[in-house]
Design a protein around this motif. Structure first.
Motif, PDB file in Angstrom:
ATOM      1  N   LEU A  59       3.764  -1.213  11.543  1.00  0.00           N
ATOM      2  CA  LEU A  59       2.461  -0.707  11.114  1.00  0.00           C
ATOM      3  C   LEU A  59       2.579   0.062   9.797  1.00  0.00           C
ATOM      4  N   LYS A  60       3.674   0.781   9.636  1.00  0.00           N
ATOM      5  CA  LYS A  60       3.889   1.530   8.404  1.00  0.00           C
ATOM      6  C   LYS A  60       4.029   0.588   7.212  1.00  0.00           C
ATOM      7  N   GLN A  61       4.816  -0.494   7.403  1.00  0.00           N
ATOM      8  CA  GLN A  61       4.986  -1.468   6.328  1.00  0.00           C
ATOM      9  C   GLN A  61       3.660  -2.171   6.009  1.00  0.00           C
ATOM     10  N   SER A  62       2.901  -2.509   7.059  1.00  0.00           N
ATOM     11  CA  SER A  62       1.595  -3.137   6.848  1.00  0.00           C
ATOM     12  C   SER A  62       0.656  -2.199   6.093  1.00  0.00           C
ATOM     13  N   PHE A  63       0.703  -0.927   6.456  1.00  0.00           N
ATOM     14  CA  PHE A  63      -0.144   0.058   5.780  1.00  0.00           C
ATOM     15  C   PHE A  63       0.237   0.177   4.304  1.00  0.00           C
ATOM     16  N   GLU A  64       1.543   0.195   4.021  1.00  0.00           N
ATOM     17  CA  GLU A  64       1.989   0.320   2.626  1.00  0.00           C
ATOM     18  C   GLU A  64       1.549  -0.886   1.794  1.00  0.00           C
ATOM     19  N   LYS A  69      -2.317  -3.005  -2.201  1.00  0.00           N
ATOM     20  CA  LYS A  69      -3.390  -3.922  -2.586  1.00  0.00           C
ATOM     21  C   LYS A  69      -4.661  -3.162  -2.940  1.00  0.00           C
ATOM     22  N   ALA A  70      -4.964  -2.143  -2.119  1.00  0.00           N
ATOM     23  CA  ALA A  70      -6.171  -1.351  -2.386  1.00  0.00           C
ATOM     24  C   ALA A  70      -6.050  -0.610  -3.715  1.00  0.00           C
ATOM     25  N   THR A  71      -4.842  -0.117  -4.009  1.00  0.00           N
ATOM     26  CA  THR A  71      -4.628   0.611  -5.261  1.00  0.00           C
ATOM     27  C   THR A  71      -4.804  -0.306  -6.462  1.00  0.00           C
ATOM     28  N   ASN A  72      -4.336  -1.585  -6.321  1.00  0.00           N
ATOM     29  CA  ASN A  72      -4.398  -2.535  -7.437  1.00  0.00           C
ATOM     30  C   ASN A  72      -5.597  -3.471  -7.343  1.00  0.00           C
TER      31      ASN A  72
END
Length: 207
Positions: A59-64, A69-72
């Motif tokens: 879940l942590k990797q998915s969140f990152e 993606k959200a940042t870019n």
């Protein structure tokens, strides 16, 4: 206390056992209880803990990834817009069904304007690809080296995309002119049905 004394122990009167025997029994019972507790309960809890830790890492990797993606997102959106503009510009260079005949005339006229003599100008059947169709044209012309170069440059300068393939240049016997055999290809975007009939074969331009 000797091992031979164990046979003399009365299991109905454990309280009357010597101290070493009572301590040994307590140790054995404690180990058995701890082992049973681990086997029936603790090992399952440890496995559940490992599974939870693995899920947490996933879940942590998915969140990152989603956070990146959200940042870019804005940059991706601009890049997508640029790609759509580029793709649109390229599509405008592909002839429509109605423009294919005019493009064939343009290729023919480019050769004539270069001073070449046409021996063959034969459009072939369309070859469907992923999202476009190839329209090959078999061409055989004769002329000087510079006339051939002028023709190739003129075809490259046409407003519609035309590529040349399988080029073969020879010098016919007892001739000062060169002969060039080439397959010219243009491309049509398949956003409309393919033509009901193929382009006429064996078409020759006016000389």
């Amino acid at each position: 206390m000797n091992f031979s004394d164990i046979n003399e122990l009365d299991f109905k009167n454990i309280g009357g056992w010597p101290a070493p025997a009572r301590i040994g029994l307590i140790v054995i019972l404690s180990v058995a209880i701890l082992g049973a507790g681990y086997w029936f309960d603790t090992q399952h809890q440890l496995q559940a803990l490992k599974d939870t830790q693995a899920k947490e890492l996933e879940l942590k990797q998915s969140f990152e990834i989603k956070q990146a993606k959200a940042t870019n997102l804005e940059a991706y959106t601009l890049q997508l817009q640029d790609m759509k503009k580029t793709f649109g510009a390229m599509l405008r260079q592909l002839p429509s069904k109605a423009e294919v005949a005019d493009l064939l005339v343009d290729i023919s006229q480019t050769g004539l304007a270069s001073g070449l003599e046409f021996e063959l100008f034969s459009p072939k059947a369309e070859v469907p690809k992923d999202f476009y169709a190839e329209l090959p044209i078999s061409i055989r012309v004769t002329g000087s080296y510079h006339q051939l170069g002028t023709f190739v440059s003129g075809v490259a300068a046409l407003p519609r995309i035309v590529t040349l393939h399988d080029t073969l240049i020879t010098r016919p016997d007892k001739s000062e002119k060169l002969a060039m055999e080439v397959t010219a290809k243009t491309y049509r975007y398949l956003d409309e049905p393919a033509p009901a009939a193929n382009a006429p074969a064996g078409q020759e331009p006016a000389k």
